[in-house]
Write a protein that holds these residues in place. Structure first.
Motif, PDB file in Angstrom:
ATOM      1  N   ARG A 213       0.814  -1.216   0.000  1.00 20.80           N
ATOM      2  CA  ARG A 213       0.000   0.000   0.000  1.00 20.80           C
ATOM      3  C   ARG A 213       0.852   1.273   0.000  1.00 20.80           C
ATOM      4  O   ARG A 213       0.430   2.316  -0.496  1.00 20.80           O
ATOM      5  CB  ARG A 213      -0.928   0.011   1.212  1.00 20.80           C
ATOM      6  CG  ARG A 213      -1.999  -1.072   1.162  1.00 20.80           C
ATOM      7  CD  ARG A 213      -2.963  -0.946   2.344  1.00 20.80           C
ATOM      8  NE  ARG A 213      -3.688   0.295   2.320  1.00 20.80           N
ATOM      9  CZ  ARG A 213      -4.815   0.513   1.624  1.00 20.80           C
ATOM     10  NH1 ARG A 213      -5.320  -0.462   0.880  1.00 20.80           N
ATOM     11  NH2 ARG A 213      -5.425   1.681   1.660  1.00 20.80           N
ATOM     12  N   SER A 214       2.064   1.183   0.545  1.00 17.28           N
ATOM     13  CA  SER A 214       2.914   2.373   0.623  1.00 17.28           C
ATOM     14  C   SER A 214       3.415   2.821  -0.746  1.00 17.28           C
ATOM     15  O   SER A 214       3.788   3.987  -0.934  1.00 17.28           O
ATOM     16  CB  SER A 214       4.119   2.102   1.527  1.00 17.28           C
ATOM     17  OG  SER A 214       4.915   1.039   1.003  1.00 17.28           O
ATOM     18  N   ALA A 233      -6.901  14.557 -10.941  1.00 18.60           N
ATOM     19  CA  ALA A 233      -7.539  13.296 -11.302  1.00 18.60           C
ATOM     20  C   ALA A 233      -7.143  12.153 -10.388  1.00 18.60           C
ATOM     21  O   ALA A 233      -7.822  11.119 -10.331  1.00 18.60           O
ATOM     22  CB  ALA A 233      -7.225  12.928 -12.751  1.00 18.60           C
ATOM     23  N   TRP A 234      -6.058  12.324  -9.644  1.00 19.76           N
ATOM     24  CA  TRP A 234      -5.612  11.299  -8.692  1.00 19.76           C
ATOM     25  C   TRP A 234      -6.716  10.946  -7.688  1.00 19.76           C
ATOM     26  O   TRP A 234      -6.815   9.820  -7.245  1.00 19.76           O
ATOM     27  CB  TRP A 234      -4.405  11.819  -7.922  1.00 19.76           C
ATOM     28  CG  TRP A 234      -3.158  11.008  -8.115  1.00 19.76           C
ATOM     29  CD1 TRP A 234      -3.053   9.647  -8.214  1.00 19.76           C
ATOM     30  CD2 TRP A 234      -1.829  11.522  -8.215  1.00 19.76           C
ATOM     31  NE1 TRP A 234      -1.750   9.283  -8.379  1.00 19.76           N
ATOM     32  CE2 TRP A 234      -0.969  10.417  -8.384  1.00 19.76           C
ATOM     33  CE3 TRP A 234      -1.303  12.799  -8.170  1.00 19.76           C
ATOM     34  CZ2 TRP A 234       0.402  10.557  -8.503  1.00 19.76           C
ATOM     35  CZ3 TRP A 234       0.070  12.937  -8.288  1.00 19.76           C
ATOM     36  CH2 TRP A 234       0.921  11.840  -8.457  1.00 19.76           C
ATOM     37  N   GLU A 235      -7.509  11.940  -7.326  1.00 24.08           N
ATOM     38  CA  GLU A 235      -8.498  11.741  -6.274  1.00 24.08           C
ATOM     39  C   GLU A 235      -9.543  10.690  -6.645  1.00 24.08           C
ATOM     40  O   GLU A 235     -10.167  10.103  -5.768  1.00 24.08           O
ATOM     41  CB  GLU A 235      -9.209  13.071  -5.964  1.00 24.08           C
ATOM     42  CG  GLU A 235      -8.265  14.182  -5.519  1.00 24.08           C
ATOM     43  CD  GLU A 235      -7.428  13.795  -4.315  1.00 24.08           C
ATOM     44  OE1 GLU A 235      -7.939  13.046  -3.444  1.00 24.08           O
ATOM     45  OE2 GLU A 235      -6.253  14.214  -4.253  1.00 24.08           O
ATOM     46  N   SER A 236      -9.747  10.444  -7.928  1.00 21.65           N
ATOM     47  CA  SER A 236     -10.770   9.487  -8.357  1.00 21.65           C
ATOM     48  C   SER A 236     -10.211   8.093  -8.616  1.00 21.65           C
ATOM     49  O   SER A 236     -10.968   7.196  -8.998  1.00 21.65           O
ATOM     50  CB  SER A 236     -11.476   9.996  -9.618  1.00 21.65           C
ATOM     51  OG  SER A 236     -10.553  10.217 -10.663  1.00 21.65           O
ATOM     52  N   VAL A 237      -8.915   7.897  -8.414  1.00 19.81           N
ATOM     53  CA  VAL A 237      -8.305   6.573  -8.636  1.00 19.81           C
ATOM     54  C   VAL A 237      -8.439   5.732  -7.367  1.00 19.81           C
ATOM     55  O   VAL A 237      -7.874   6.104  -6.331  1.00 19.81           O
ATOM     56  CB  VAL A 237      -6.819   6.702  -9.022  1.00 19.81           C
ATOM     57  CG1 VAL A 237      -6.203   5.312  -9.212  1.00 19.81           C
ATOM     58  CG2 VAL A 237      -6.667   7.521 -10.296  1.00 19.81           C
ATOM     59  N   PRO A 238      -9.164   4.619  -7.409  1.00 20.99           N
ATOM     60  CA  PRO A 238      -9.311   3.791  -6.213  1.00 20.99           C
ATOM     61  C   PRO A 238      -8.027   3.037  -5.894  1.00 20.99           C
ATOM     62  O   PRO A 238      -7.287   2.660  -6.793  1.00 20.99           O
ATOM     63  CB  PRO A 238     -10.438   2.806  -6.601  1.00 20.99           C
ATOM     64  CG  PRO A 238     -10.353   2.712  -8.077  1.00 20.99           C
ATOM     65  CD  PRO A 238      -9.908   4.071  -8.560  1.00 20.99           C
ATOM     66  N   ARG A 239      -7.814   2.840  -4.608  1.00 25.94           N
ATOM     67  CA  ARG A 239      -6.620   2.117  -4.155  1.00 25.94           C
ATOM     68  C   ARG A 239      -7.006   0.984  -3.235  1.00 25.94           C
ATOM     69  O   ARG A 239      -8.003   1.036  -2.554  1.00 25.94           O
ATOM     70  CB  ARG A 239      -5.670   3.063  -3.410  1.00 25.94           C
ATOM     71  CG  ARG A 239      -5.106   4.180  -4.293  1.00 25.94           C
ATOM     72  CD  ARG A 239      -4.134   3.645  -5.314  1.00 25.94           C
ATOM     73  NE  ARG A 239      -3.571   4.720  -6.130  1.00 25.94           N
ATOM     74  CZ  ARG A 239      -2.623   4.538  -7.041  1.00 25.94           C
ATOM     75  NH1 ARG A 239      -2.162   3.329  -7.286  1.00 25.94           N
ATOM     76  NH2 ARG A 239      -2.167   5.554  -7.736  1.00 25.94           N
TER      77      ARG A 239
END
Length: 239
Positions: A213-214, A233-239
């Protein structure tokens, strides 16, 4: 006034007036190209769906005083699979935003174009790990732009042993040069970063094993530091 041909990938488009759209296209020969597609939002537009984001297109442009105009479009690779999957689309949007920020008008961007083209092809094929494809793209883009992270040599002393941490300023640090307040990096995370930066796309995209995860946080911190901004757009990428 003259016509010219643009081979490139549509990075983004946004509305202009009631029927037009402004396009940003990444071209290997011309860098970032901006133009207007007139009437593209009208029903029955002759451009149809050929100017959607992430599509590889061949576009004929007509030089204007302030903004050039699209006169003809040939769709080469639509990359429909990218737009139809919301995770892949979010990853592609982040890639496109990074290119939009870094590409310059009138300057060749062959490496950036080929990297984006290959990455979109991987996303369109339906990878098991789309977010890993994005992280690999970003690390390789960083290398193209001259800020490749060092992943095997301490950026302070040059040691290749006892690597202990990763610094957003340039890459890894050995234990002797690692500040006490800097989080240590695991062997697994370092191996994952190396895979993303240098490994083949098939392994990156299709391996079922999740990355530590890191890793995503380190890639994001590194790019944000060197771009001096955070990609929206990073904010909409699920992790």
């Amino acid at each position: 006034m003259a016509h010219y041909l643009v081979d490139g990938i549509v990075l983004r488009s946004y509305k202009l007036g009631e029927t037009d759209r402004i396009l940003h296209i990444l071209s290997p020969n011309l860098g970032l190209v901006r133009g207007v597609a007139k009437g593209v939002r009208k029903p029955g537009s002759r451009f149809g769906g050929r100017l959607e984001p992430y599509g590889h297109v061949s576009v004929q442009m007509y030089e204007g005083r302030s903004l050039d105009t699209v006169t003809q479009v040939e769709l080469i690779t639509p990359n429909v699979g990218v737009r139809e999957d919301w995770v892949a689309s979010a990853c592609a949007a982040t890639m496109a935003e990074a290119c939009d920020k870094l590409a310059q008008q009138g300057e060749r961007a062959t490496g950036m174009f080929l990297l984006l083209k290959d990455s979109l092809s991987v996303l369109a094929a339906g990878p098991n790990r789309p977010a890993a494809v994005l992280d690999a793209f970003l690390l390789r883009l960083a290398a193209l732009e001259g800020f490749r992270p060092s992943l095997d040599t301490c950026i302070t002393c040059g040691s290749t042993t006892d690597i202990a941490a990763f610094h957003v300023g340039g890459g890894v640090l050995c234990s002797r040069d690692t500040p006490a307040d800097l989080q240590r990096i695991s062997h697994e995370a370092l191996a994952a970063l190396t895979l993303l930066a240098e490994g083949d796309w098939t392994t990156i995209a299709q391996d079922d094993a999740p990355l530590p995860r890191s890793v995503a946080s380190l890639v994001r911190a590194y790019l944000s530091h060197h771009l001096a901004t955070t990609l929206k757009a990073w904010e909409s990428v699920p992790r």
